[in-house]
Design a protein around this motif. Structure first.
Motif, PDB file in Angstrom:
ATOM      1  N   SER A  27      -9.402  -3.924   4.131  1.00  0.00           N
ATOM      2  CA  SER A  27      -8.257  -3.060   3.821  1.00  0.00           C
ATOM      3  C   SER A  27      -8.547  -1.600   4.128  1.00  0.00           C
ATOM      4  CB  SER A  27      -7.878  -3.194   2.344  1.00  0.00           C
ATOM      5  OG  SER A  27      -7.433  -4.494   2.069  1.00  0.00           O
TER       6      SER A  27
ATOM      7  N   VAL B 223       0.849  -1.197   0.000  1.00  0.00           N
ATOM      8  CA  VAL B 223       0.000   0.000   0.000  1.00  0.00           C
ATOM      9  C   VAL B 223       0.886   1.249   0.000  1.00  0.00           C
ATOM     10  CG1 VAL B 223      -1.835   1.300   1.146  1.00  0.00           C
ATOM     11  CG2 VAL B 223      -1.820  -1.200   1.273  1.00  0.00           C
TER      12      VAL B 223
ATOM     13  N   ARG C  88      -5.778   5.962   1.028  1.00  0.00           N
ATOM     14  CA  ARG C  88      -5.854   4.671   0.342  1.00  0.00           C
ATOM     15  C   ARG C  88      -7.227   4.508  -0.311  1.00  0.00           C
ATOM     16  NH1 ARG C  88      -5.013  -0.590   3.801  1.00  0.00           N
ATOM     17  NH2 ARG C  88      -3.262   0.529   4.673  1.00  0.00           N
TER      18      ARG C  88
END
Length: 171
Positions: free
Chosen positions: A91, A30, A78
């Motif tokens: 996530s 990430v 993100r």
């Protein structure tokens, strides 16, 4: 009558010249897109987090204003913009978004920051300041009440104005 067509081939001009884009690793697999008006590692970090459904671009005017006093960096959180979009709902758990703040600060070469956030970024920022107080020197949150106050002040009128949040819970 038809208007003459313009030649639109070739790259588009940069609408914000001078901004520096880079990626910062915040977790395995990430990376977050960061944008700055030029890194100033000798200055304290001002980290800017956008709301929903925005991006780093929301902070373009503020970055220009604070670039002389701070190492100003705006991130795409993100799942947004050019940042990585890891698969799976897990996530995007708040605990991971909060961890991203601390990892971004470290990845940008700082140990602390002034955290400036709006809307959904503000929710994450409130929690980051609570969970990682050693990372957040100062906190500026716009359009996101403190989570403790939002539950205390929730009444029928406020619940009706906040109905849209339920849409984000739907699969």
């Amino acid at each position: 009558p038809r208007l003459p067509s313009k030649d639109r081939s070739g790259p588009l001009p940069d609408p914000l010249p001078g901004l520096v884009r880079a990626m910062v690793q915040v977790a395995p697999g990430v990376r977050l897109m960061t944008v700055s008006p030029g890194r100033r590692p000798d200055k304290p970090l001002m980290l800017m987090m956008h709301g929903f459904p925005e991006s780093w671009y929301s902070w373009r005017h503020q970055m220009d204003r604070f670039k002389d006093e701070y190492d100003v960096v705006a991130v795409d959180m993100r799942g947004y913009g050019e940042s990585d979009k890891p698969p799976g709902v897990d996530s995007y758990h708040l605990s991971k978004l909060v961890a991203d703040v601390g990892e971004a600060v470290a990845g940008l070469g700082h140990s602390t920051c002034t955290l400036v956030a709006h809307d959904w970024g503000g929710v994450v920022a409130w929690l980051a300041a609570a969970v990682r107080p050693g990372v957040v020197d100062r906190l500026v949150v716009m359009a996101a009440p403190h989570l403790g106050l939002s539950s205390v002040n929730m009444d029928l009128r406020q619940a009706m104005m906040s109905w849209y949040i339920l849409l984000f819970q739907a699969p």
